[in-house]
Design a protein around this motif. Structure first.
Motif, short mmCIF file in Angstrom:
data_model
loop_
_atom_site.label_atom_id
_atom_site.label_comp_id
_atom_site.label_asym_id
_atom_site.label_seq_id
_atom_site.Cartn_x
_atom_site.Cartn_y
_atom_site.Cartn_z
N GLY A 184 0.87 -1.27 0.04
CA GLY A 184 -0.02 -0.04 0.16
C GLY A 184 0.75 1.45 -0.08
O GLY A 184 0.52 2.39 0.27
N GLY A 185 2.16 1.07 -0.07
CA GLY A 185 3.12 2.11 0.00
C GLY A 185 3.06 3.15 -1.02
O GLY A 185 3.91 4.36 -0.82
N SER A 186 2.37 3.11 -2.39
CA SER A 186 2.55 4.13 -3.14
C SER A 186 1.70 5.48 -2.32
O SER A 186 1.99 6.58 -3.13
CB SER A 186 1.37 3.89 -4.38
N ASP A 187 0.81 5.26 -1.43
CA ASP A 187 0.29 6.55 -0.83
C ASP A 187 1.34 7.10 -0.17
O ASP A 187 1.44 8.47 -0.02
CB ASP A 187 -0.75 6.06 0.55
N ILE A 188 2.53 6.51 0.33
CA ILE A 188 3.53 7.31 1.08
C ILE A 188 4.25 7.81 -0.04
O ILE A 188 4.64 9.28 0.13
CB ILE A 188 4.65 6.06 1.53
N THR A 189 4.60 7.61 -1.24
CA THR A 189 5.20 8.13 -2.26
C THR A 189 4.66 9.56 -2.52
O THR A 189 5.32 10.59 -2.72
CB THR A 189 5.51 7.41 -3.70
N GLY A 190 3.27 9.40 -2.68
CA GLY A 190 2.47 10.49 -3.31
C GLY A 190 2.66 11.52 -1.92
O GLY A 190 2.90 12.98 -2.32
N SER A 191 2.74 11.22 -0.72
CA SER A 191 2.91 12.17 0.34
C SER A 191 4.24 12.75 0.16
O SER A 191 4.25 14.15 0.62
CB SER A 191 2.48 11.32 1.58
N ILE A 192 5.20 12.01 -0.14
CA ILE A 192 6.67 12.60 -0.13
C ILE A 192 6.79 13.68 -1.28
O ILE A 192 7.45 14.63 -0.90
CB ILE A 192 7.65 11.26 -0.39
N VAL A 193 6.30 13.32 -2.27
CA VAL A 193 6.53 14.18 -3.45
C VAL A 193 5.68 15.45 -3.20
O VAL A 193 6.14 16.65 -3.29
CB VAL A 193 5.77 13.61 -4.74
N ALA A 194 4.45 15.39 -2.49
CA ALA A 194 3.59 16.53 -2.08
C ALA A 194 4.58 17.26 -0.93
O ALA A 194 4.50 18.49 -1.02
CB ALA A 194 2.33 16.18 -1.70
N GLY A 195 5.12 16.66 -0.19
CA GLY A 195 5.69 17.40 1.08
C GLY A 195 7.20 18.21 0.32
O GLY A 195 7.39 19.39 0.79
N ALA A 196 7.79 17.38 -0.64
CA ALA A 196 9.15 18.01 -1.08
C ALA A 196 8.82 19.07 -2.02
O ALA A 196 9.66 20.12 -2.01
CB ALA A 196 9.80 17.07 -2.03
#
Ligand code: ADP
Ligand code: ASP
Ligand code: MG
Length: 444
Positions: A184-196
């Motif tokens: 389910g970790g694509s949710d984390i990637t999305g969040s990382i990109v948004a944060g960056a």
């Protein structure tokens, strides 16, 4: 205005879903960075590409032929390519995958190909540049995520591109080996990109119109949650409400970037807004209910344990020594219970029990197996009394016995344990008393 949009597996399961995704992206020019998952299930008895990839690597490790299973996976992508009329062939990509399997590229590499290939196709279909997550999402040697290095790499890379597709779920470590987040970790990637990039919002597109008060597979047509805080969401997702990965809030939390859960199949629905804080009161006293089955309680009894300094630490050390993490530790004057995941505990049971006997010399140790834990979560609970009483009366009316109770010190949640077989009925009973028939709530 910049939005990061993540699309889950069912949102990208076939050509028809790809079309919906393109429509959503082109409807708003602020939707500039796109994070796709691997193709998910097309129907309830279908298989996710990620699951097929894990299986294929297992076969390859056993030295069995992987031609058939890789053929099934390739057919999933070819169906998308043909359905959209794309001028691409993945023949070469699959040759590379086969070679890398035989060179023991690792299970994370295998799993990551689902997102990688879907990203390649989506970028082509949208006409967006493709950025390989292996170049921008960084892991440490111990497989933990390296936030600083990732932020720096992402910021440099995304300065070059106004728009891009960055596949979810994976990255690489400094030796160039592919690593993945947990499922389910694509949710984390999305969040990382948004944060960056300090996005204005992180939209997470899935197959439900937001976070529901309870799991829709248990409660029929549950009401959806309009606004929820990061903390409430974390409690719920940790306890099994799987809409969003439980770690997906960390990269956006510091900057207070809201996450909006949306439905790819009903794009006009507002969905759920996940925020740092809100003065919007929740519509109901509770915000949500979630739970998990398969726990065991180890109940340790010893007279006067409360005056024995270091008792709790020694108990927990016995679990730590055998690599077993604990969920909760409800305690009384002469009792101390440790709740752990049953499958994890079963293998080391006797070792842990003898360690407990050696280190704390208990009067008795009793095991309660097949427990389910249910969390009732809500920022509104703090200002309403009688919440716990209403839960317990609702369960008692259904003849459900409560095995354990734990209220977090934040007063944001009440967690209770029931038998696995009472799990679904307990969730329905709590839902009914707070949401369907709030007039039945106890008045004090
Ligand atoms: P995606 O593939 O888009 O990441 P997931 O399958 O990870 O989607 O998450 C969405 C699913 O989560 C829904 O289809 C639903 O079955 C399940 N789910 C579990 N609990 C809840 C809840 N409280 N509200 C909404 N959906 C939930
Ligand atoms: N495809 C991965 C999984 O099935 C990651 C994700 O979908 O978020 O777990
Ligand atoms: Mg998901």
């Amino acid at each position: 205005m910049k939005k990061v949009v993540k699309f889950g597996g069912s949102s990208l399961a076939n050509a028809e879903q790809f079309r919906k995704v393109k429509e959503i992206i082109t409807a708003d020019p602020a939707r500039v960075y796109v994070v796709p998952s691997a193709p998910g299930k097309r129907s309830s008895n279908d298989e996710k590409v990620t699951d097929l990839l894990y299986k294929s690597y297992e076969l390859s490790e056993k030295g069995e032929s992987i031609d058939e299973i890789l053929g099934v996976i390739k057919a999933r992508y070819d169906e998308i390519i043909e359905g959209l009329g794309l001028d691409v062939s993945l023949d070469e990509e699959f040759e590379i995958i086969k070679t890398n399997y035989s060179n023991k590229a690792g299970v994370a590499y295998a799993a990551s190909r689902g997102e990688y290939l879907n990203g390649v196709l989506l970028a082509k279909y949208l006409g967006f540049p493709f950025i390989d997550a292996a170049d921008v999402i960084c892991f440490n040697e111990d497989d933990s995520f390296n936030a600083e290095k990732t932020d720096a790499k992402l910021q440099t890379k995304l300065r070059e591109f106004d728009k891009a597709v960055i596949p979810g779920f994976y990255g690489s470590n400094s030796d160039g080996f592919i690593r993945t987040f947990s499922r389910g970790g694509s949710d984390i990637t999305g969040s990382i990109v948004a944060g960056a990039i300090n996005a204005n919002i992180y939209e997470n597109w899935t197959d439900v119109s937001g976070f529901m008060i309870a799991d829709p597979r248990i409660v029929k047509n549950p009401a959806s949650i309009k606004a929820i805080t990061y903390r409430e969401l974390r409690e719920l997702s940790y306890m099994g409400a799987t809409v969003l990965h439980e770690d997906a809030i960390f990269p956006v939390r510091k900057q207070g970037i809201p996450i909006n859960i949306r439905n790819t199949n009903c794009p006009t629905d507002e969905g759920t807004l996940i925020v740092e804080n809100t003065c919007r009161p929740s519509e109901y006293i509770i915000t949500g209910i979630a739970g998990k089955k398969g726990f065991v309680a180890i109940n340790i009894e010893k007279d006067m344990m409360n005056s024995e300094i270091g008792f709790g630490r020694k108990v927990l050390e016995a679990f730590e020594k055998y690599g077993i993490s604990f969920e909760h530790t409800p305690s009384g004057i002469d009792t101390f219970s440790v709740l752990v995941h049953q499958p994890e505990f079963e293998g080391r049971e006797q070792e842990v029990l003898s360690e407990l006997h050696r280190s704390v010399n208990p009067d008795s140790v009793e095991l309660q197996t097949d427990l389910a834990l249910i969390a009732v979560v809500g920022r509104g609970m703090r200002s309403n009394h009688g919440v716990a009483a209403s839960i317990f009366v609702a369960l008692a009316k259904q003849g459900i016995n409560i095995r354990m109770i734990d209220q977090g010190s934040s007063e944001l949640n009440i967690i209770f344990g029931v038998k696995n077989s009472d799990y679904e009925n307990a969730i329905k009973a709590v839902y009914d008393v707070f949401i369907t028939n709030p007039s039945d709530l106890l008045k004090f």
